[in-house]
Every structure is written in structure tokens, then in C-alpha cells.
Design a protein around this motif. Structure first.
Motif, short mmCIF file in Angstrom:
data_model
loop_
_atom_site.label_atom_id
_atom_site.label_comp_id
_atom_site.label_asym_id
_atom_site.label_seq_id
_atom_site.Cartn_x
_atom_site.Cartn_y
_atom_site.Cartn_z
N LEU A 198 0.92 -1.15 0.10
CA LEU A 198 -0.07 0.16 -0.08
C LEU A 198 0.94 1.15 0.08
N SER A 204 -2.08 2.06 -5.07
CA SER A 204 -3.30 2.10 -4.53
C SER A 204 -4.31 1.10 -5.17
N ILE A 226 -3.33 0.61 8.38
CA ILE A 226 -3.81 1.17 7.20
C ILE A 226 -4.35 2.60 7.59
#
Length: 735
Positions: free
Chosen positions: A652, A656, A678
Motif C-alpha cells: 500500500l 493504490s 492502514i
């Protein structure tokens, strides 16, 4: 004058009055009565029975006069012993019993032991009532142990063993023989040595150990001759002859039996002579008995006279005693109340602890069910997913019975897991009914289609019959309603072969917007026995399995009953063996066009997009990775798979994604912690929990971790893409 002083004066007067009456007759001292009692015993032992009875009668009168129960018992025992010597056994038993009555009023275990032993002798060896005699011996043995009299313990055990052996109950007397053998090894005694050897001979004869039996019998005879114990010697000859007869040594058996007969005749002649000598005494014995009875009657008359003279004083004392009892009762009640309060407080504390333990057990049970279901659902996801992929990628296998059976078995196992979870939720009151709009006819036809595989397997037909009065749109928890029907219909199909199952919906009444609808599930299968009809709704209960294994956990009908209770309904069963079964229940649904439109408008519509979305799958199980990736790519989405949470955080940073599918139970770092990290990085990509855990168990934790939705494995692909599209469109609409 105060009441207490009056009470004391009454007691003093009462004692004085009693002493005046007692002084009118001079009572002998206990020491003098003891002397007479011993004299009576000595006379009996010397054979002077007439004088012994006279002295014992005098001692008995004086013992009764001073109300000494020990001396009364001693003298009655001596009287009985005299009659025993005079071969008047019934009279002896009569007086032994009178002696025992008075002995039991005392704390003197020695006299109790002696009298019980004497009664045992009378019943076993004179009256031949062995069972009654053994009971007296056992009572005597208890008292011997209390007073620690090893000699009496030994003698009584000897008597018990002899009595048991006489009636052939060697196992019952075996323990008693061991005790007397142990005692004799330490304490040689001429009085028992002959009988003890004889009993050992009888025992080893019973055990078929002939050499030992021979030795002990010969030893008993040798010692009987040496010690001139004629009675014991005669019994030894008799038992030895029985042994020889058993060994088929008939000559020696006859010789010993002859010796027994000769010795018995000799003993009998002596007893006959002795009895002749005392016949003159026996003529007077009845008179002695009447005299002894008169002594007790005189005592009763004296007591009645004294009782009348004290009646007035006793009335006063009783009145005061009642008052004291009342006061004592009040004190005791108060103490009892205080103790009860203390006990209640203690019990309450224990109940709190027990309740805490029960709650802990319930939590552990829930955790266990959750863990087991997770562990089962994970491989099931693989089985169901791979089966679906095979059927889609290889259309030629669509008709394969093996592959269809595999798919059915996997879904059956999944249904089993869901049943266990469902019953667990119901018991913990975790189910809340939803309000959804549905069409009754469509719902019943859907159930018919879903169960087509079972229908074909048993060559059955499903007939759906819906009343035309039932509105097209109803409001209620259609999922739980469908679950009830699925369980009932699948159950009916399972127990029916080459038949039909009818699914009938009839409107009974309408009150305002509420429609009462009766549902019936009828089959013409094997039926249920009347005795079993009350059991079928219990958990894990199955009936009708005598010849055929119908499979299943026995949870289906239990779930049906509990779900209908949530609807406020109850189920009724009617069945006849060999004819069929009908399950019926009445359930209320709402019909409201306005509310139906509101529910429909609030349903999230799956807006399928032609756009290619990029999906990140975080999953540690390689089979699940394969299934999820193929399912996603089949819908023309782009898919990237990583093995754990750290790999997801790394990718990540570089790429994306439109959506993240996150497994919960992963090594190194779980799905919740990964989702939190995240969100801490500022990444707003929707995260969907893809898990085998039950949704209700993880919802709160998932939302706290920043997840957007949850989907439980195994799942239908349509359901997955519906949630993916919904979440992606929701995010894009906010941008």
C-alpha cells in the motif's frame, strides 16, 4: 415474694416430701446388692441352682427398689442362666430378653455384650434359629469392640463362624475364622482350641484342601481327648465323618460317626441324670417366676402411690417449666434467626461465585463454538469455492454426480456448522428479528428449487399451494422464516421416499394490517411414533433410525421450535406410522404498501459497473487465495494477493487499490491490527473483512479497527461483488 424464690421453695419442699416417703422403707446399699448378685452367680456356677435362684430373686427385688438398671439386668441374666443350665430354654430366653431391656437403659456396654452373646448361644445352638442368633452375636461383637475386650471379640467371632459354617455359609464366616485364628496365635486358650481346629477343618473341607482339613480334624480329636472336652470332641467326630464321607473313605467315616453317636449317648445320659436331679427344683421354678413378676408389680404400685402424693407439686413445677420452655424457645428462635441470616449471607456469597463461574463457562462455550466454526468454515470455503470453479471452468462436469455430491456434502457440512451457531445464538438471546419485504409464493418456490437435489435423491415431489387471499408483499423476517421452512421441508424429504411433500400456506384471518397465515408441511413418509413426538424438538434427538441412517445432528427441529418462539408462534405435529407427518404453525406478517415501498427504497442496489477495479486480497491460506483471486478475476477485476498484514502495508506504500479484502485470522499480525495501521497511514480505501468468524461476534471490533463491511466465508460470488461495488461507489460519491 418474687417468682424465683417461690420456685426454689417449691423444689425444696418437693425434695423434702420425697425424702420422707423414701425414709419410710430402708433401702439396701448398692454394695450389699452387689454382694448378693455375686453370691447368686457363684452358686449357679457350683451347680446349686435352687439357692442361686433364691439369692438372685432377693437381689433382684432390692435392685428394683433402688432402681439400678445395671443390677436389675445382672440378676435377670443370672436367673436366665440358671434356667439355661436346667435345660428350660424358653424360660431362659424370656429372662435374657428382660435382662436386655434393662441393660439397654444403661451405658454399661459390658453387660449388653454378655446378654447379647447369651441370646446368640440360645438361638444358634439350642433353638437352631441361626439367622436370629447371628444378629445377637453381631450386636455382642459391637459392644466387645467398644470396651476393647479382645477375649470376648475372639469368642464371639468363634460363635459367629461356627453358626455360619453349620448352615453352610462358609464365605460369610470366613472373616470371623481369620480373626479367631489370629487371636489364638497370640493367646493360647484350652476353652476354644478343640472347636477352633474343628472349624478350620470344616473350612478347608469347604475349600477342597483335603490335607489341611485332615490335619485340623485329627488335631481337634486329639486335643478333645486330651482335655476331656466331650461335647466339642463329639462335634469333631461328626464333622470329621462328613469329611471322610466326602473323600469316599466310607469305613473311617462310619467309625467316626459311631464314635460321635456313642459319645453323644454318653453326654445325653449325663444330662438326663442331671435333669432328673433337678426335677424337684423345676417343680418350684414357676413359683419363683411368679414371685419375680410380683416384685415388679409391687414396684409399680409403690410408684403409683408416690405419684399421687406429688401431683400438686408437679402441677406447679410443670407450669413453671412451661414458662421456662417458652423463654428458652424465644432465645433459641432469636439465635436461629441470627444463624439463618448468617447462613443466607454465606449462601448468597456462594451463589454469586457460582453465577460468576457459570458466566465464565458460558463465555468459554461461546468462544469454543466460535473457534470451532471458524476452523470448519475455512476449509469449507476451499471445498465450496473449488467445486464452483470446477463447475464453471469445466461445463462438461456439470452433470457429474460425483462433483454434485461433493458440492452437496460441503454445503451440508456448512449447514451443520450454521445450525450449531444458530442454536448457540438463540440460547444466548442474540437474535433480533428483521423487517424485510417478500412474496410468499416466491419464497416457497425458492425453497422448492433449493431443495431439488434432495427431492431427486429420494424420488419425491414438492407441491406448493399458496392461498390467493395472502397479499403479494408481506413484511417480516423472511430469512428466519425461510430457515424454518427449509428445515421442515428438508426433514420431510429425508424421511419420505417415492412420495410427495406439500407446502401449504393458508390465510386464517386479518386484523388491520396483520395477516395470520397457517403454514403446513405435509409428507407421506415413514411417520413418527406417538411416544417420540414429544422428543423430536429436543436438541440432538433423532428418531426413526432403527434400520436406516438418515443422517443429521438432530438440531433442525430444535432450531425451528426456538425460531418460531421468536415469532410468537408454536409448532404442532400430527403423525401416524407408515402414513405420514404434518407440521403446522401460525405466523403473523404485516401487509403495508407504504412501509413496503420504504423498505424497498432503503435496499442498497447493486450498481454493476463496467469499470475495472483493482482489488487487494490479504489472505494467508493458499487455497483461499486461489479461490478468491479466480472469483474476482472472473468478474474482470484486477487482483493482487499478499500473504500477511505486513506485506499489505508494504504494497500500500507503493500502489493504490479500489478495495481491500482482509482476512481476520492471520499469523504475525491479524486483520484488525492491519486495518488500524492502514487507517493510521491515512489510507481511506474501503476494507471488507473476509472471515470465517460469525459476523455478529466481530462487528464491533471490525468497525473500531476501521473496516467498512464484513462478509462471511464461504459466500456467494454475487454477494461479494454487490458489497464491493456498493463500498467503492460510496467512496467515489464522497470524492
Amino acid at each position: 415474694m418474687p417468682p424465683i424464690r417461690i420456685f426454689l421453695l417449691l423444689i425444696l419442699w418437693f425434695n423434702f416430701f420425697g425424702s420422707v416417703i423414701r425414709s419410710q422403707t430402708q433401702s439396701p446399699s448398692k454394695k450389699e446388692i452387689d454382694k448378693l448378685t455375686i453370691q447368686g452367680t457363684n452358686l449357679r456356677e457350683s451347680g446349686d441352682f435352687e439357692k442361686s435362684l433364691l439369692i438372685s430373686r432377693m437381689a433382684l427385688r432390692q435392685s428394683i427398689a433402688i432402681n439400678d438398671n445395671v443390677l436389675i439386668a445382672e440378676n435377670y441374666n443370672n436367673v436366665a442362666a440358671n434356667y439355661n443350665e436346667l435345660i428350660e430354654f424358653d424360660k431362659a430366653i424370656f429372662y435374657y430378653n428382660k435382662a436386655l431391656i434393662y441393660a439397654n437403659l444403661t451405658q454399661n456396654d459390658t453387660i449388653k455384650q454378655r446378654i447379647n452373646n447369651n441370646l446368640g448361644n440360645m438361638y444358634c445352638f439350642e433353638k437352631k434359629k441361626y439367622e436370629k442368633g447371628i444378629l445377637y452375636y453381631k450386636k455382642a461383637l459391637e459392644y466387645s469392640k467398644k470396651i476393647s475386650d479382645s477375649a470376648q471379640i475372639a469368642f464371639t467371632n468363634l460363635n459367629i463362624a461356627w453358626a455360619f459354617f453349620d448352615i453352610g455359609k462358609f464365605k460369610e464366616g470366613e472373616g470371623n475364622l481369620k480373626i479367631i485364628n489370629s487371636y489364638y496365635a497370640k493367646n493360647y486358650n484350652d476353652n476354644i482350641v478343640v472347636v477352633l481346629n474343628m472349624l478350620n477343618g470344616m473350612y478347608y473341607n469347604y475349600k477342597n484342601e483335603e490335607k489341611k482339613a485332615e490335619f485340623y480334624f485329627q488335631e481337634a480329636i486329639r486335643l478333645g481327648k486330651k482335655l476331656d472336652e466331650k461335647s466339642d470332641l463329639s462335634y469333631s467326630y461328626l464333622e470329621y465323618s462328613k469329611f471322610l464321607l466326602k473323600c469316599k473313605d466310607y469305613k473311617k467315616a462310619y467309625e467316626n460317626l459311631d464314635l460321635y453317636n456313642n459319645l453323644t449317648e454318653e453326654i445325653y445320659a449325663e444330662e438326663k441324670l442331671e435333669k432328673a436331679n433337678v426335677e424337684g427344683i423345676n417343680f418350684e421354678l414357676d413359683e419363683y417366676k411368679r414371685t419375680i413378676d410380683k416384685i415388679e408389680n409391687e414396684k409399680d404400685l409403690q410408684y403409683q402411690s408416690l405419684k399421687k402424693s406429688r401431683i400438686i407439686v408437679l402441677l406447679f413445677i410443670i407450669a413453671i417449666f412451661v414458662l421456662l420452655l417458652f423463654l428458652n424457645s424465644l432465645i433459641k428462635n432469636n439465635r436461629f434467626r441470627l444463624k439463618s441470616n448468617s447462613d443466607l449471607m454465606l449462601a448468597n456469597a456462594e451463589l454469586i461465585i457460582a453465577n460468576k463461574k457459570a458466566q465464565e463457562s458460558a463465555i468459554l462455550k461461546t468462544q469454543f463454538v466460535s473457534t470451532i466454526s471458524h476452523e470448519l468454515r475455512t476449509p469449507l470455503y476451499g471445498v465450496v469455492g473449488i467445486t464452483d470453479l470446477l463447475l464453471e471452468e469445466h461445463k462438461e462436469l456439470a452433470s457429474s454426480p460425483h462433483l454434485n455430491s461433493l458440492k452437496f456434502s460441503a454445503r451440508y457440512l456448512l449447514s451443520l456448522v450454521n445450525d450449531i451457531l444458530q442454536i448457540n445464538k438463540i440460547e444466548e438471546n442474540k437474535i433480533v428479528l428483521d423487517n424485510l419485504t417478500f412474496n410468499m409464493l416466491d419464497e416457497l418456490n425458492m425453497i422448492k428449487k433449493a431443495l431439488s437435489f434432495i427431492t431427486q435423491k429420494n424420488n419425491n415431489k414438492i407441491i406448493v399451494d399458496v392461498d390467493s387471499l395472502i397479499p403479494e408483499s408481506l413484511i417480516g423476517d423472511k430469512l428466519r422464516f425461510a430457515q424454518v421452512l427449509m428445515n421442515l421441508v428438508s426433514n420431510a424429504l429425508k424421511f419420505t421416499k417415492n412420495g410427495e411433500v406439500k407446502l401449504i400456506a393458508t390465510q386464517l384471518k386479518q386484523e388491520g394490517k396483520v395477516h395470520s397465515i397457517e403454514i403446513k408441511v405435509q409428507d407421506n413418509g415413514i411417520g413418527i411414533a406417538l411416544d417420540d413426538q414429544d422428543k423430536i424438538f429436543d436438541k440432538f434427538v433423532q428418531v426413526g433410525r432403527k434400520e436406516v441412517d438418515y443422517q443429521g445432528t438432530g438440531l433442525g427441529l430444535s432450531i425451528v421450535k426456538r425460531l418460531l418462539e421468536l415469532f410468537g408462534s408454536d409448532i404442532v405435529v400430527e403423525s401416524d406410522l407408515g402414513i405420514g407427518t404434518t407440521f403446522s404453525f401460525v405466523i403473523n406478517f404485516e401487509h403495508d404498501i407504504k412501509r413496503t415501498n420504504e423498505i424497498i427504497n432503503n435496499i442498497q442496489v447493486d450498481l454493476t459497473s463496467s469499470q475495472v477495479f483493482k482489488v487487494l486480497v490479504v489472505e494467508d491460506n493458499h487455497i483461499n487465495q486461489l479461490i478468491t483471486k479466480k472469483t474476482i478475476e472472473k468478474n474482470n477485476y484486477s487482483c493482487v494477493v499478499v500473504d500477511d498484514g505486513f506485506a499489505a502495508l508494504d504494497i500500500l506504500e507503493k500502489e493504490s487499490f479500489d478495495i481491500i479484502l482482509m482476512d481476520i485470522n492471520m499469523p504475525l499480525i491479524n486483520g484488525f491490527e492491519t486495518s488500524k495501521r492502514i487507517r493510521q497511514k491515512g489510507i481511506e480505501t474501503p476494507i471488507i473483512a473476509l472471515t470465517a468468524f460469525d459476523k455478529n461476534e466481530i462487528t464491533d471490533e471490525a468497525l473500531t479497527a476501521g473496516m467498512n463491511d464484513i462478509i462471511v466465508k464461504p459466500f456467494e460470488p454475487v454477494q461479494l461483488f454487490k458489497i464491493i461495488n456498493c463500498q467503492i461507489l460510496k467512496i467515489k460519491s464522497l470524492v
